[in-house]
Motif scaffolding. Structure first.
Motif, short mmCIF file in Angstrom:
data_model
loop_
_atom_site.label_atom_id
_atom_site.label_comp_id
_atom_site.label_asym_id
_atom_site.label_seq_id
_atom_site.Cartn_x
_atom_site.Cartn_y
_atom_site.Cartn_z
N HIS A 1 32.28 29.30 -2.02
CA HIS A 1 31.33 29.84 -1.25
C HIS A 1 31.87 30.33 0.11
CE1 HIS A 1 27.55 30.83 0.42
NE2 HIS A 1 27.56 29.92 1.58
N ARG A 2 31.90 31.60 0.48
CA ARG A 2 32.51 32.14 1.52
C ARG A 2 31.42 32.35 2.61
NH1 ARG A 2 36.05 35.88 -2.13
NH2 ARG A 2 37.68 34.50 -2.61
N ALA A 3 31.48 31.83 3.78
CA ALA A 3 30.70 31.88 4.74
C ALA A 3 30.79 33.21 5.33
CB ALA A 3 30.67 30.93 5.80
N GLY A 4 29.97 34.11 5.58
CA GLY A 4 30.09 35.49 6.29
C GLY A 4 28.96 35.47 7.28
N PRO A 5 28.91 36.62 7.84
CA PRO A 5 28.14 36.80 8.98
C PRO A 5 26.54 36.84 8.34
CG PRO A 5 28.87 39.07 8.21
CD PRO A 5 29.69 38.21 7.37
N ILE A 6 25.79 36.26 9.39
CA ILE A 6 24.29 36.19 9.03
C ILE A 6 23.60 37.50 9.06
CG2 ILE A 6 22.02 35.13 9.85
CD1 ILE A 6 23.64 32.85 11.01
N LEU A 7 23.07 38.00 7.77
CA LEU A 7 22.26 39.19 7.60
C LEU A 7 20.86 38.91 7.66
CD1 LEU A 7 24.42 40.92 4.92
CD2 LEU A 7 24.69 41.21 7.36
N GLN A 8 19.96 39.72 8.27
CA GLN A 8 18.47 39.80 8.24
C GLN A 8 18.00 41.00 8.27
OE1 GLN A 8 16.94 37.81 11.95
NE2 GLN A 8 14.61 37.78 11.08
N VAL A 9 17.08 41.29 7.37
CA VAL A 9 16.43 42.50 7.25
C VAL A 9 15.35 42.60 8.24
CG1 VAL A 9 15.27 44.00 5.76
CG2 VAL A 9 16.92 42.88 4.93
N LEU A 10 15.49 43.57 9.02
CA LEU A 10 14.32 43.89 10.20
C LEU A 10 13.18 44.76 9.70
CD1 LEU A 10 16.81 44.06 13.18
CD2 LEU A 10 15.77 42.30 12.59
N GLY A 11 13.48 45.59 9.00
CA GLY A 11 12.44 46.67 8.44
C GLY A 11 13.16 47.59 7.56
N GLY A 12 12.18 48.47 6.91
CA GLY A 12 12.71 49.77 6.08
C GLY A 12 11.65 50.52 5.91
N VAL A 13 12.04 51.77 5.67
CA VAL A 13 11.11 52.80 5.54
C VAL A 13 11.58 53.53 4.18
CG1 VAL A 13 10.11 54.85 6.34
CG2 VAL A 13 10.54 53.22 7.78
N ALA A 14 10.57 53.87 3.43
CA ALA A 14 10.89 54.62 2.22
C ALA A 14 10.73 56.20 2.53
CB ALA A 14 9.89 54.39 0.94
N VAL B 1 15.36 53.97 4.42
CA VAL B 1 16.27 53.84 5.47
C VAL B 1 15.91 52.17 5.82
CG1 VAL B 1 16.58 54.27 8.20
CG2 VAL B 1 16.32 56.04 6.42
N VAL B 2 17.03 51.45 6.17
CA VAL B 2 17.02 50.07 6.28
C VAL B 2 17.46 49.52 7.48
CG1 VAL B 2 17.35 47.73 5.40
CG2 VAL B 2 16.76 49.56 3.90
N THR B 3 16.83 48.56 8.65
CA THR B 3 17.52 48.02 9.69
C THR B 3 18.07 46.50 9.31
OG1 THR B 3 15.43 47.66 10.52
CG2 THR B 3 16.42 49.74 11.13
N LEU B 4 19.22 46.38 9.69
CA LEU B 4 19.63 45.03 9.70
C LEU B 4 20.27 44.44 10.77
CD1 LEU B 4 22.15 45.29 6.19
CD2 LEU B 4 19.78 44.08 6.45
N GLN B 5 19.96 43.27 11.04
CA GLN B 5 20.66 42.63 12.04
C GLN B 5 21.80 41.67 11.51
OE1 GLN B 5 18.14 40.07 14.56
NE2 GLN B 5 19.83 38.66 15.19
N VAL B 6 23.01 42.10 12.00
CA VAL B 6 23.98 41.16 11.71
C VAL B 6 24.62 40.25 12.79
CG1 VAL B 6 26.44 41.38 10.62
CG2 VAL B 6 24.65 43.31 10.20
N GLY B 7 24.75 39.21 12.56
CA GLY B 7 24.99 38.06 13.36
C GLY B 7 24.06 37.46 14.33
N GLN B 8 24.33 36.56 15.29
CA GLN B 8 23.12 35.93 15.88
C GLN B 8 23.77 35.98 17.36
OE1 GLN B 8 22.35 32.03 14.15
NE2 GLN B 8 20.66 32.88 13.03
N GLY B 9 22.80 35.78 18.32
CA GLY B 9 23.20 35.49 19.74
C GLY B 9 23.66 37.01 20.53
N GLU B 10 24.64 36.73 21.03
CA GLU B 10 25.16 37.97 21.93
C GLU B 10 26.03 38.86 21.04
OE1 GLU B 10 26.91 37.29 25.51
OE2 GLU B 10 25.43 35.54 25.96
N GLN B 11 26.57 38.31 19.78
CA GLN B 11 27.29 39.14 18.91
C GLN B 11 26.47 39.81 17.82
OE1 GLN B 11 28.17 35.68 19.20
NE2 GLN B 11 29.76 35.92 20.87
N ALA B 12 25.24 39.76 18.14
CA ALA B 12 24.43 40.52 17.01
C ALA B 12 24.16 41.99 17.24
CB ALA B 12 22.67 39.98 17.16
#
Length: 120
Positions: A34-47, A54-65
């Protein structure tokens, strides 16, 4: 009848055994850890159509997001825009009876869209 079914039953048992062993010991296989990668979170999407979004993703956490805006279709994923997420700050003019400020990029985008519709 049994002499025709016996090889098939033995093969089925061997296949189930191999699958069980691979699942049990997959951590020990090279390249399958299992490889640990950046944390991904789907913020929203529009068909945009039946198969385009069109999808918006948050990659990472904190100040590096960062926020990625992606165009997604059946054959590809295209990066449309990339921007840093602003740090969360408490509202300066908060009153005890006011509703809390929206958190996250998706809520802010919805608030911005709502304000834009009111100005029309």
């Amino acid at each position: 009848m049994l002499q025709n079914a016996a090889p098939a039953i033995v093969l089925l048992i061997v296949m189930v055994g191999i699958a069980w062993l691979l699942q049990r010991y997959r951590r020990h296989l090279p390249g399958a850890a299992h490889r640990a990668g950046p944390i991904l979170q789907v913020l929203g999407g529009v068909a945009l159509g039946p198969q385009q979004r069109v999808v918006t993703l948050q990659v990472g956490q904190g100040e590096q997001a960062i926020c990625l805006v992606l165009g997604v279709s059946p054959g590809s994923v295209t990066a449309l825009h990339q921007m840093p997420l602003p740090p969360e700050a408490p509202p300066a003019t908060a009153r005890p009876g006011d509703a809390p400020a929206p958190a996250g990029f998706a809520a802010r985008l919805a608030l911005f869209r709502k304000d834009g519709d009111a100005n029309r």
